[in-house]
Design a protein around this motif. Sequence first.
Motif, PDB file in Angstrom:
ATOM      1  N   MET A 260       1.054  -1.139   0.202  1.00 50.87           N
ATOM      2  CA  MET A 260      -0.383   0.287  -0.229  1.00 50.87           C
ATOM      3  C   MET A 260       1.029   1.473   0.068  1.00 50.87           C
ATOM      4  O   MET A 260       0.719   2.081  -0.365  1.00 50.87           O
ATOM      5  CB  MET A 260      -0.797   0.381   0.898  1.00 50.87           C
ATOM      6  CG  MET A 260      -2.177  -0.979   1.467  1.00 50.87           C
ATOM      7  SD  MET A 260      -3.289  -1.394  -0.105  1.00 50.87           S
ATOM      8  CE  MET A 260      -3.417   1.035  -0.300  1.00 50.87           C
ATOM      9  N   ALA A 261       2.084   1.352   0.287  1.00 54.54           N
ATOM     10  CA  ALA A 261       3.009   2.876   0.507  1.00 54.54           C
ATOM     11  C   ALA A 261       3.767   2.922  -0.073  1.00 54.54           C
ATOM     12  O   ALA A 261       3.381   3.632  -0.885  1.00 54.54           O
ATOM     13  CB  ALA A 261       4.145   1.708   1.748  1.00 54.54           C
ATOM     14  N   GLU A 262       3.897   1.202  -1.597  1.00 51.28           N
ATOM     15  CA  GLU A 262       4.338   1.922  -2.457  1.00 51.28           C
ATOM     16  C   GLU A 262       2.685   2.316  -3.715  1.00 51.28           C
ATOM     17  O   GLU A 262       3.458   2.718  -4.852  1.00 51.28           O
ATOM     18  CB  GLU A 262       4.568   0.600  -3.116  1.00 51.28           C
ATOM     19  CG  GLU A 262       5.623  -0.105  -2.854  1.00 51.28           C
ATOM     20  CD  GLU A 262       6.104  -1.340  -3.941  1.00 51.28           C
ATOM     21  OE1 GLU A 262       5.553  -2.367  -4.149  1.00 51.28           O
ATOM     22  OE2 GLU A 262       7.841  -1.811  -3.850  1.00 51.28           O
ATOM     23  N   ILE A 263       1.672   2.019  -3.240  1.00 53.30           N
ATOM     24  CA  ILE A 263       0.549   2.352  -4.179  1.00 53.30           C
ATOM     25  C   ILE A 263       0.754   3.743  -4.207  1.00 53.30           C
ATOM     26  O   ILE A 263       0.210   4.795  -4.874  1.00 53.30           O
ATOM     27  CB  ILE A 263      -0.387   1.761  -4.151  1.00 53.30           C
ATOM     28  CG1 ILE A 263      -1.082   0.579  -4.307  1.00 53.30           C
ATOM     29  CG2 ILE A 263      -1.911   2.361  -4.047  1.00 53.30           C
ATOM     30  CD1 ILE A 263      -0.792   0.600  -5.931  1.00 53.30           C
ATOM     31  N   ARG A 264       0.954   4.175  -2.643  1.00 52.60           N
ATOM     32  CA  ARG A 264       1.051   5.924  -2.550  1.00 52.60           C
ATOM     33  C   ARG A 264       1.339   7.075  -2.858  1.00 52.60           C
ATOM     34  O   ARG A 264       1.476   7.875  -2.779  1.00 52.60           O
ATOM     35  CB  ARG A 264       0.503   6.005  -1.320  1.00 52.60           C
ATOM     36  CG  ARG A 264      -0.935   5.145  -0.087  1.00 52.60           C
ATOM     37  CD  ARG A 264      -1.006   5.700   1.372  1.00 52.60           C
ATOM     38  NE  ARG A 264      -1.724   4.832   1.854  1.00 52.60           N
ATOM     39  CZ  ARG A 264      -1.299   3.594   2.959  1.00 52.60           C
ATOM     40  NH1 ARG A 264      -0.317   3.409   2.673  1.00 52.60           N
ATOM     41  NH2 ARG A 264      -2.700   3.006   3.320  1.00 52.60           N
ATOM     42  N   ALA A 265       3.091   5.954  -2.909  1.00 60.83           N
ATOM     43  CA  ALA A 265       4.223   6.885  -3.317  1.00 60.83           C
ATOM     44  C   ALA A 265       3.846   6.543  -5.212  1.00 60.83           C
ATOM     45  O   ALA A 265       4.884   7.585  -5.376  1.00 60.83           O
ATOM     46  CB  ALA A 265       5.672   6.336  -3.047  1.00 60.83           C
ATOM     47  N   GLY A 266       2.918   5.991  -5.843  1.00 55.68           N
ATOM     48  CA  GLY A 266       2.854   5.768  -6.881  1.00 55.68           C
ATOM     49  C   GLY A 266       3.825   5.084  -8.104  1.00 55.68           C
ATOM     50  O   GLY A 266       3.998   5.143  -8.891  1.00 55.68           O
ATOM     51  N   THR A 267       4.636   4.231  -7.203  1.00 52.50           N
ATOM     52  CA  THR A 267       5.340   3.328  -7.531  1.00 52.50           C
ATOM     53  C   THR A 267       4.785   1.706  -7.642  1.00 52.50           C
ATOM     54  O   THR A 267       5.251   1.053  -8.285  1.00 52.50           O
ATOM     55  CB  THR A 267       7.013   2.859  -7.137  1.00 52.50           C
ATOM     56  OG1 THR A 267       6.360   2.566  -5.711  1.00 52.50           O
ATOM     57  CG2 THR A 267       7.459   4.363  -6.581  1.00 52.50           C
ATOM     58  N   GLY A 268       3.288   1.517  -6.905  1.00 52.55           N
ATOM     59  CA  GLY A 268       3.200   0.256  -6.723  1.00 52.55           C
ATOM     60  C   GLY A 268       2.157   0.145  -8.478  1.00 52.55           C
ATOM     61  O   GLY A 268       1.854  -1.620  -8.256  1.00 52.55           O
ATOM     62  N   ASP A 269       2.020   0.826  -8.781  1.00 51.98           N
ATOM     63  CA  ASP A 269       1.262  -0.161  -9.833  1.00 51.98           C
ATOM     64  C   ASP A 269       2.350   0.139 -11.609  1.00 51.98           C
ATOM     65  O   ASP A 269       1.717  -0.024 -12.544  1.00 51.98           O
ATOM     66  CB  ASP A 269      -0.157   0.734 -10.353  1.00 51.98           C
ATOM     67  CG  ASP A 269       0.123   2.087 -10.625  1.00 51.98           C
ATOM     68  OD1 ASP A 269       1.618   2.784 -10.456  1.00 51.98           O
ATOM     69  OD2 ASP A 269      -1.116   3.002 -10.489  1.00 51.98           O
ATOM     70  N   THR A 270       3.329  -0.297 -11.185  1.00 54.57           N
ATOM     71  CA  THR A 270       4.933   0.049 -12.360  1.00 54.57           C
ATOM     72  C   THR A 270       3.997  -0.875 -13.224  1.00 54.57           C
ATOM     73  O   THR A 270       4.901  -0.091 -14.465  1.00 54.57           O
ATOM     74  CB  THR A 270       6.168   0.226 -11.999  1.00 54.57           C
ATOM     75  OG1 THR A 270       6.091   1.286 -11.104  1.00 54.57           O
ATOM     76  CG2 THR A 270       6.892   0.614 -13.774  1.00 54.57           C
ATOM     77  N   HIS A 271       4.408  -1.661 -12.669  1.00 54.05           N
ATOM     78  CA  HIS A 271       3.652  -3.085 -14.124  1.00 54.05           C
ATOM     79  C   HIS A 271       2.396  -2.801 -14.846  1.00 54.05           C
ATOM     80  O   HIS A 271       2.129  -3.582 -15.881  1.00 54.05           O
ATOM     81  CB  HIS A 271       3.230  -3.854 -13.185  1.00 54.05           C
ATOM     82  CG  HIS A 271       2.173  -4.330 -12.276  1.00 54.05           C
ATOM     83  ND1 HIS A 271       1.786  -3.909 -11.171  1.00 54.05           N
ATOM     84  CD2 HIS A 271       0.641  -4.903 -13.023  1.00 54.05           C
ATOM     85  CE1 HIS A 271       0.889  -3.679 -10.570  1.00 54.05           C
ATOM     86  NE2 HIS A 271       0.095  -4.959 -11.740  1.00 54.05           N
ATOM     87  N   ALA A 272       1.637  -1.904 -15.129  1.00 61.66           N
ATOM     88  CA  ALA A 272       1.060  -1.724 -15.281  1.00 61.66           C
ATOM     89  C   ALA A 272       1.834  -0.971 -16.918  1.00 61.66           C
ATOM     90  O   ALA A 272       0.599  -1.409 -17.909  1.00 61.66           O
ATOM     91  CB  ALA A 272      -0.620  -0.007 -14.963  1.00 61.66           C
ATOM     92  N   ALA A 273       2.309  -0.199 -16.859  1.00 65.20           N
ATOM     93  CA  ALA A 273       2.677   0.026 -17.718  1.00 65.20           C
ATOM     94  C   ALA A 273       4.012  -0.996 -18.590  1.00 65.20           C
ATOM     95  O   ALA A 273       4.308  -1.099 -19.748  1.00 65.20           O
ATOM     96  CB  ALA A 273       3.515   1.195 -17.511  1.00 65.20           C
ATOM     97  N   VAL A 274       5.057  -1.630 -18.081  1.00 63.67           N
ATOM     98  CA  VAL A 274       6.067  -1.818 -18.118  1.00 63.67           C
ATOM     99  C   VAL A 274       5.950  -3.876 -17.821  1.00 63.67           C
ATOM    100  O   VAL A 274       6.904  -4.653 -18.377  1.00 63.67           O
ATOM    101  CB  VAL A 274       7.215  -1.786 -17.635  1.00 63.67           C
ATOM    102  CG1 VAL A 274       7.348  -0.086 -18.540  1.00 63.67           C
ATOM    103  CG2 VAL A 274       7.308  -2.022 -16.096  1.00 63.67           C
TER     104      VAL A 274
END
Length: 283
Positions: A260-274
């Motif tokens: 959840m911390a990754e999501i809030r930091a904007g890094t948790g959904d990186t896989h959506a792009a790559v």
Amino acid sequence: MADTSVKISARDVERHFGIDGKHRLHALGPFDLDVNEGEFVCIVGPSGCGKSTFLRILAGLLRPSNGSVELFTNAATETPVSMVFQDYSIYPWKTVERNVSFGLELRGVPKTKAVAQAHDWLERLGLADFARAYPDTLSGGMRQRVAIARALTVEPEILLMDEPFAALDAQLRQVMQDDLLEIWQSDAGRTVVFITHSLEEAIVLGDRVIVMSARPGTMVRSVDVPFPRPRTPELRAQSEFNDFKNELWDLLKSEVAHYMAEIRAGTGDTHAAVGPSPAEPED
């Protein structure tokens, strides 16, 4: 030489997605796991930790980037591994009967014999009256029963199940858990690896629960389920059940918090792009 009781052996398994260093996603591992013959192992972990990726590696649908997986199956078994997906993955243009018999027909089993074998499982899963129906006329729970019947009709030594009940409502999900529990306990202990987000589901069904870390998924702990078999649905009402569920949650909650911390930091959904294509999920 491997222990003869070991059915699945995974060593240092990793999976990366992406083609260059800048956009390379480390989805899984290194991850080690042994599964014994006849064991029902449930894997839980935060979203995106590589649970489904690992299952697809076991199924041969993905190659590990590093490490190795060995399945110790009988050479005479025509379908050593079968998989049940979350999204049913049954053919809408085939009847229930033909969906369930399809794997046998692909193997060259005569149609009459394949259909007879399919009907055995349709009967066991309460689908006999719907053999001539098409999937779009069935409820979600019935469609998932069709998918399970198809997987079991080919008599695999290893059954892989990727969150098969996740799309169902709470009441139907519990019914399906209870049905699977009864089938597995009466079916000579087939080896099962089962992915779930539900700790309750893992405890009801599993001999052992594997708790995975946030991405890249590694093993946090392997925990034996302390309740003897055969089990009944009434297990859920025992105080010891909730105590054990809380014990597992204590292991898992810090990993969920990390996700959840990754999501809030904007890094948790990186896989959506790559990350992987829909055919290569990395949950």
